[in-house]
Enzyme design. Structure first.
Site, mmCIF file in Angstrom:
data_model
loop_
_atom_site.group_PDB
_atom_site.id
_atom_site.type_symbol
_atom_site.label_atom_id
_atom_site.label_comp_id
_atom_site.label_asym_id
_atom_site.label_seq_id
_atom_site.Cartn_x
_atom_site.Cartn_y
_atom_site.Cartn_z
ATOM 1 N N SER A 1 49.989 60.919 56.682
ATOM 2 C CA SER A 1 49.955 61.763 57.925
ATOM 3 C C SER A 1 50.071 60.891 59.121
ATOM 4 O O SER A 1 49.638 59.619 58.919
ATOM 5 C CB SER A 1 48.355 62.290 58.030
ATOM 6 O OG SER A 1 48.409 62.959 59.366
ATOM 7 N N TYR B 1 39.583 61.743 59.508
ATOM 8 C CA TYR B 1 40.867 61.879 58.771
ATOM 9 C C TYR B 1 41.978 60.902 58.767
ATOM 10 O O TYR B 1 42.579 60.519 57.866
ATOM 11 C CB TYR B 1 41.406 63.413 59.255
ATOM 12 C CG TYR B 1 42.702 63.925 58.722
ATOM 13 C CD1 TYR B 1 42.893 64.320 57.224
ATOM 14 C CD2 TYR B 1 43.869 63.912 59.526
ATOM 15 C CE1 TYR B 1 44.158 64.850 56.989
ATOM 16 C CE2 TYR B 1 45.088 64.255 59.189
ATOM 17 C CZ TYR B 1 44.849 64.619 57.590
ATOM 18 O OH TYR B 1 46.252 65.383 57.312
ATOM 19 N N LYS C 1 43.901 58.621 56.081
ATOM 20 C CA LYS C 1 45.156 58.611 55.602
ATOM 21 C C LYS C 1 45.823 57.227 55.906
ATOM 22 O O LYS C 1 46.749 56.884 55.200
ATOM 23 C CB LYS C 1 45.830 59.681 56.494
ATOM 24 C CG LYS C 1 45.601 61.226 56.094
ATOM 25 C CD LYS C 1 46.271 61.449 54.698
ATOM 26 C CE LYS C 1 45.881 63.061 54.339
ATOM 27 N NZ LYS C 1 46.613 63.312 53.173
HETATM 28 N N1 LIG Z 1 49.474 70.384 58.211
HETATM 29 C C1 LIG Z 1 49.750 69.389 58.697
HETATM 30 O O1 LIG Z 1 50.161 69.368 59.876
HETATM 31 C C2 LIG Z 1 49.816 67.992 57.975
HETATM 32 C C3 LIG Z 1 50.282 66.996 58.583
HETATM 33 C C4 LIG Z 1 50.248 65.725 58.093
HETATM 34 C C5 LIG Z 1 49.868 65.851 56.818
HETATM 35 N N2 LIG Z 1 49.356 66.805 56.191
HETATM 36 C C6 LIG Z 1 48.807 66.510 54.786
HETATM 37 O O2 LIG Z 1 49.461 67.720 53.843
HETATM 38 C C7 LIG Z 1 48.723 68.001 52.745
HETATM 39 C C8 LIG Z 1 48.421 69.501 52.724
HETATM 40 O O3 LIG Z 1 48.102 70.062 53.824
HETATM 41 P P1 LIG Z 1 48.299 71.589 54.258
HETATM 42 O O4 LIG Z 1 48.642 71.377 55.927
HETATM 43 O O5 LIG Z 1 49.032 72.276 53.312
HETATM 44 O O6 LIG Z 1 46.698 71.967 54.158
HETATM 45 P P2 LIG Z 1 46.051 73.278 53.682
HETATM 46 O O7 LIG Z 1 46.755 74.466 53.734
HETATM 47 O O8 LIG Z 1 44.540 72.954 53.917
HETATM 48 O O9 LIG Z 1 46.203 72.800 52.051
HETATM 49 C C9 LIG Z 1 45.431 71.568 51.452
HETATM 50 C C10 LIG Z 1 45.523 71.764 49.866
HETATM 51 O O10 LIG Z 1 44.608 70.672 49.340
HETATM 52 C C11 LIG Z 1 43.530 71.575 48.551
HETATM 53 N N3 LIG Z 1 42.442 70.918 48.654
HETATM 54 C C12 LIG Z 1 41.333 70.403 49.319
HETATM 55 N N4 LIG Z 1 40.466 70.031 49.030
HETATM 56 C C13 LIG Z 1 40.535 69.928 47.630
HETATM 57 C C14 LIG Z 1 39.957 69.061 46.784
HETATM 58 N N5 LIG Z 1 38.556 68.921 46.745
HETATM 59 N N6 LIG Z 1 40.563 69.244 45.343
HETATM 60 C C15 LIG Z 1 41.890 69.845 45.170
HETATM 61 N N7 LIG Z 1 42.162 70.427 46.160
HETATM 62 C C16 LIG Z 1 41.784 70.236 47.479
HETATM 63 C C17 LIG Z 1 43.385 72.771 49.225
HETATM 64 O O11 LIG Z 1 42.561 73.793 48.333
HETATM 65 P P3 LIG Z 1 41.880 75.040 48.540
HETATM 66 O O12 LIG Z 1 42.906 75.999 49.424
HETATM 67 O O13 LIG Z 1 41.158 75.251 47.486
HETATM 68 O O14 LIG Z 1 40.817 74.529 49.826
HETATM 69 C C18 LIG Z 1 44.903 73.260 49.537
HETATM 70 O O15 LIG Z 1 45.351 73.652 48.331
HETATM 71 C C19 LIG Z 1 47.539 67.282 53.100
HETATM 72 O O16 LIG Z 1 47.201 66.209 52.271
HETATM 73 C C20 LIG Z 1 47.414 67.095 54.734
HETATM 74 O O17 LIG Z 1 46.511 65.930 55.046
HETATM 75 C C21 LIG Z 1 49.351 68.181 56.670
#
Ligand SMILES: NC(=O)c1ccc[n+]([C@@H]2O[C@H](COP(=O)([O-])OP(=O)(O)OC[C@H]3O[C@@H](n4cnc5c(N)ncnc54)[C@H](OP(=O)(O)O)[C@@H]3O)[C@@H](O)[C@H]2O)c1
Length: 357
Positions: A197, A227, A231
């Site tokens: 991130s 967070y 990361k």
């Molecule tokens: N969105 C952004 O702006 C952004 C920016 C930079 C990086 N990221 C990174 O991108 C990745 C995906 O994020 P997203 O934005 O798509 O968020 P999201 O919609 O919250 O998706 C997160 C995923 O991780 C799963 N997860 C969380 N805790 C878990 C656990 N203990 N075991 C297994 N799975 C788990 C969630 O499962 P559940 O649905 O069951 O909770 C969900 O499938 C993350 O690593 C995040 O840090 C996101």
């Protein structure tokens, strides 16, 4: 002085936190905004015959990445999720949207809050005939302190379990390369992509000066930066592990870190944010947020980026450079420190797991 119950910071600091972001930011604001609004290239590539794992694939970026891999002819895409009902719903959704696709979609349970769940998942993966791409996407963002496996849960999920999984899957990916490289005149170079991130650009990572970083993260001090700190820690580990892998003449598995950009997803699902943070996020998402589909294009790019991306931070479908804190001599010392601490923790969970590097 009052304390904000959510962030554990003095109220005055949490109130000014959004401004604080601008002051601690380690990159140009114009660059950050501009790259967000320019569309990323449509994913290309052909994953025919390949097996792909995407963790956290039931929603957000993981779901869209899984859909892209299926669309690009992957033979098998495994959705690694902690809730199989949600995973099944995601699988059905992908199938419906890609009618006629021959891709085999499987749902496997994995909870990164549990080390034994990660181990079972990887044991199952070891029986796969091949494993070409792993996108370690599952992650958590929270301001609330809770522990999983004795560590604050973002530290457990975003760092310890993520790397436990990486090291446990590496032998299966190497075996894939050895077995299939050159077959029918085609290269086989598996890619292990850890999702990072650019929050790393918004932290000064005070814990870096502590004698033991992971121990200091067991305290519920500054949860606003937690967070970003996890990361950043993962990035430091990625840089050290990728260097260790380079000792082989040519890495048979490419390891990189991919950042999707600021995306509209469920990442802020906890809903315990202070009101001003919610307003800031809502306005920012509206103004510059990428859709999860757009952000997930970075994952496909990283999964086909080749050896030039080994050990590299990838964003905006390009090779990039990480936060200055991870660069230069200080960065090198820090990555060694982060890795040696993590190695000790991982060895405590699975003895000799670091020999897989
Ligand atoms: N969105 C952004 O702006 C952004 C920016 C930079 C990086 N990221 C990174 O991108 C990745 C995906 O994020 P997203 O934005 O798509 O968020 P999201 O919609 O919250 O998706 C997160 C995923 O991780 C799963 N997860 C969380 N805790 C878990 C656990 N203990 N075991 C297994 N799975 C788990 C969630 O499962 P559940 O649905 O069951 O909770 C969900 O499938 C993350 O690593 C995040 O840090 C996101």
């Amino acid at each position: 002085m009052g304390i904000d119950q959510v962030t554990n910071l003095p109220l005055i600091r949490t109130l000014f936190y959004p401004l604080n972001i601008l002051f601690t930011m380690n990159r140009s604001l114009i660059r950050s905004f501009w790259t967000q609004v320019v569309p990323l290239p449509e994913p290309t590539g052909d994953f025919t015959g390949k097996t792909v794992i995407v963790t956290g694939a039931n929603t957000g970026l993981g779901l869209e990445a899984a859909r892209h891999f299926a669309k690009l002819n992957a033979s098998k895409v495994i959705l690694g999720c902690r809730d199989l009902e949600k995973a099944e719903a995601a699988r059905r959704g992908i199938q419906t949207s890609l009618e006629g696709s021959a891709c085999e979609l499987e749902t496997w349970k994995v909870d990164l809050g549990s080390f034994s769940s990660v181990q079972s998942f990887c044991r199952r993966a070891a029986d796969l005939e091949r494993l070409d791409v792993v996108i370690e996407n599952a992650g958590l963002l929270s301001h609330v302190y809770h522990e999983f496996e004795g560590y604050e849960r973002q530290c457990t999920i975003n760092v310890i379990s993520t790397w436990l999984m990486a090291l446990l899957l590496l032998p299966t990916m190497r075996r894939t390369s050895l077995k299939f490289d050159g077959e029918q005149g085609k290269d086989c170079l598996p890619h292990l992509c850890i999702v990072g991130s650019n929050a790393q650009f918004y932290t000064t990572f005070e814990q870096r000066n502590e004698p033991r970083i992971f121990e200091s993260l067991r305290e519920d001090g500054d949860m606003f930066h937690r967070y970003a700190n996890t990361k950043l820690l993962s990035l430091l580990v990625m840089r050290e592990v990728s260097q260790m892998m380079k000792r082989e003449e040519s890495p048979r598995v490419v390891l990189n870190m991919v950042e999707p950009g600021f995306c509209i997803s469920d990442l802020l699902r906890e809903g315990t944010w202070p009101w001003y943070y919610k307003i800031l996020m809502a306005v920012s998402k509206f103004a510059i947020g990428r859709t999860s589909e757009m952000g997930s294009r970075n994952y496909i790019w990283a999964a086909t980026a080749g050896t030039k991306s080994h050990g590299v931070y990838v964003e905006d479908c390009m090779l990039s450079t990480p936060a200055p804190i991870a660069e230069g001599e200080e960065g090198r010392m820090l990555q060694m420190k982060a890795f040696s601490e993590l190695a000790e923790i991982l060895e405590g969970i699975v003895p000799q797991v670091t020999h897989n590097i």
